[in-house]
Design an enzyme around this catalytic site. Structure first.
Site, PDB file in Angstrom:
ATOM      1  N   ASP A  96       6.963  20.982   0.698  1.00  0.00           N
ATOM      2  CA  ASP A  96       5.802  20.245   0.185  1.00  0.00           C
ATOM      3  C   ASP A  96       6.227  18.853  -0.294  1.00  0.00           C
ATOM      4  O   ASP A  96       5.536  17.859  -0.049  1.00  0.00           O
ATOM      5  CB  ASP A  96       5.162  21.005  -0.977  1.00  0.00           C
ATOM      6  CG  ASP A  96       4.917  22.459  -0.644  1.00  0.00           C
ATOM      7  OD1 ASP A  96       3.787  22.824  -0.307  1.00  0.00           O
ATOM      8  OD2 ASP A  96       5.888  23.230  -0.729  1.00  0.00           O
ATOM      9  N   HIS A 136       4.065  27.167  -4.140  1.00  0.00           N
ATOM     10  CA  HIS A 136       3.993  26.690  -2.758  1.00  0.00           C
ATOM     11  C   HIS A 136       2.664  27.202  -2.215  1.00  0.00           C
ATOM     12  O   HIS A 136       2.563  28.270  -1.626  1.00  0.00           O
ATOM     13  CB  HIS A 136       5.171  27.244  -1.938  1.00  0.00           C
ATOM     14  CG  HIS A 136       5.052  26.955  -0.461  1.00  0.00           C
ATOM     15  ND1 HIS A 136       4.961  25.688   0.044  1.00  0.00           N
ATOM     16  CD2 HIS A 136       4.985  27.795   0.614  1.00  0.00           C
ATOM     17  CE1 HIS A 136       4.869  25.748   1.369  1.00  0.00           C
ATOM     18  NE2 HIS A 136       4.866  27.019   1.732  1.00  0.00           N
ATOM     19  N   ARG A 174       6.865  16.636   2.686  1.00  0.00           N
ATOM     20  CA  ARG A 174       5.588  16.154   3.230  1.00  0.00           C
ATOM     21  C   ARG A 174       5.013  15.042   2.366  1.00  0.00           C
ATOM     22  O   ARG A 174       4.499  14.037   2.875  1.00  0.00           O
ATOM     23  CB  ARG A 174       4.594  17.319   3.317  1.00  0.00           C
ATOM     24  CG  ARG A 174       4.913  18.338   4.385  1.00  0.00           C
ATOM     25  CD  ARG A 174       4.084  19.606   4.234  1.00  0.00           C
ATOM     26  NE  ARG A 174       4.247  20.498   5.374  1.00  0.00           N
ATOM     27  CZ  ARG A 174       3.998  21.801   5.356  1.00  0.00           C
ATOM     28  NH1 ARG A 174       3.566  22.373   4.223  1.00  0.00           N
ATOM     29  NH2 ARG A 174       4.168  22.540   6.433  1.00  0.00           N
ATOM     30  N   ARG A 182      -5.908  39.086   0.205  1.00  0.00           N
ATOM     31  CA  ARG A 182      -4.584  38.530  -0.078  1.00  0.00           C
ATOM     32  C   ARG A 182      -3.726  39.527  -0.859  1.00  0.00           C
ATOM     33  O   ARG A 182      -2.536  39.667  -0.600  1.00  0.00           O
ATOM     34  CB  ARG A 182      -4.760  37.230  -0.882  1.00  0.00           C
ATOM     35  CG  ARG A 182      -3.474  36.540  -1.288  1.00  0.00           C
ATOM     36  CD  ARG A 182      -3.811  35.292  -2.112  1.00  0.00           C
ATOM     37  NE  ARG A 182      -2.625  34.665  -2.659  1.00  0.00           N
ATOM     38  CZ  ARG A 182      -1.897  33.757  -2.028  1.00  0.00           C
ATOM     39  NH1 ARG A 182      -2.216  33.416  -0.803  1.00  0.00           N
ATOM     40  NH2 ARG A 182      -0.851  33.205  -2.607  1.00  0.00           N
TER      41      ARG A 182
END
Length: 309
Positions: free
Chosen positions: A153, A180, A156, A93
């Site tokens: 988010d 996020h 949702r 990452r």
């Protein structure tokens, strides 16, 4: 200097893959601007997207759409960044972060070369870190460098609560804040319907939040990527800016002693108008929520410290 109210209604979208193209198309359908510019390192892709949209103009009306270059960022009110590298097999990452930081170095450098009073809206993930990178590299005031944050988010979250309670999600008032990503948190202590507490059992709360946090993974497993809902979220932010709405939206913004947290971008309820983020709303939270918010901030700070800024 040109003021936000006197700027042209030009929007630039940098990166015309799934998210960028769907966002551009959503903005076009809703007639948010008078000029829409598409920029991509793959110039043929940007040209194809622009041509495809232009062929629909007889059905939607007067927006000028073209595939351009960074000089077209001049006079843009909003510049959306949806460009970035995809993760390679075996790549960490942090390696991906550093590659995207390098890409953003070029993108931001080209933006500021031609524009000094627009608003940068970052959609590329990890959005909070890349918003911070954009802020640092642009030298612009933080209120004009915004990330899409936890707006999607929260949408949702509201959808899933509404589905559970058999209510229109637009009537649900509930927030996801923080990163996020995996360290985001629900603010259950403030969740309500018309001021009435939701009073959901803890097991239901856990299931709803788990489904919220993992929604993107479910969609990606099913169809490869997410782009419809994030395009609508970005459209909502752009509209608040262009129409000077002073709307409260959960965008990613630079914190300065927010519940004691500073120097990190996180998704929080913010007042968004033609100047960008006008102010942060310091919402009340219980001890557990504050602990989780601090953990989210510390996680992002740790990752930012590994990025080559």
């Amino acid at each position: 200097m040109t003021t936000p109210s006197s700027r042209s209604r030009r929007v630039v979208v940098i990166g015309t893959g799934d998210v960028g193209a769907t966002t551009a198309y959503t903005l076009l359908l809703r007639q948010r601007m008078t000029e829409l510019v598409l920029i991509d390192v793959n110039k043929e892709l940007a040209l194809g997207q622009a041509l495809d949209m232009n062929h629909g103009l007889p059905f939607v009306g007067g927006v000028k759409v073209w595939a351009g270059d960074y000089s077209d960022c001049k006079d843009a009110a909003v510049i959306i960044i949806a460009a970035g590298a995809a993760q390679r097999p075996g790549e960490t990452r942090i390696d991906l972060l550093n590659r995207n930081a390098g890409i953003f170095d070029q993108i931001i450098g080209n933006i500021v070369k031609y524009n000094d009073n627009g608003i940068i809206l970052v959609a590329t993930n990890p959005v909070d870190i890349l918003s911070y990178v954009s802020y640092k590299k642009s030298g612009w005031p933080a209120h004009r460098v915004i990330g899409s944050g936890t707006l999607l988010d929260s949408a949702r979250f509201r959808y899933l609560i509404g589905k559970h309670k058999h209510l229109d999600p637009r009537s649900i008032h509930a927030h996801i804040i923080g990163e996020h990503g995996d360290s985001e948190l629900p603010v259950w202590s403030m969740a309500n319907v018309a001021g009435a507490a939701l009073n959901l059992p803890e097991s239901d709360q856990e299931q709803i939040f788990d489904n919220t946090k993992n929604a993107a993974y479910e969609i990606i497993n099913a169809k490869g990527s997410t782009y419809y809902a994030i395009a609508l979220a970005l459209d909502r932010i752009v509209t608040a800016i262009l129409q000077n709405e002073s709307s409260v939206l959960n965008v990613s913004t630079l914190l300065d002693n927010y519940h004691g947290i500073s120097d990190v971008y996180l998704g929080l309820p913010c007042v968004v108008d033609s100047t960008g983020v006008r102010e942060h709303l310091e919402i009340p939270m219980n001890d557990k929520e504050l602990e989780l918010l601090n953990a989210s901030a510390n996680k992002l700070k740790s990752e930012i410290s590994k990025v080559n800024l």
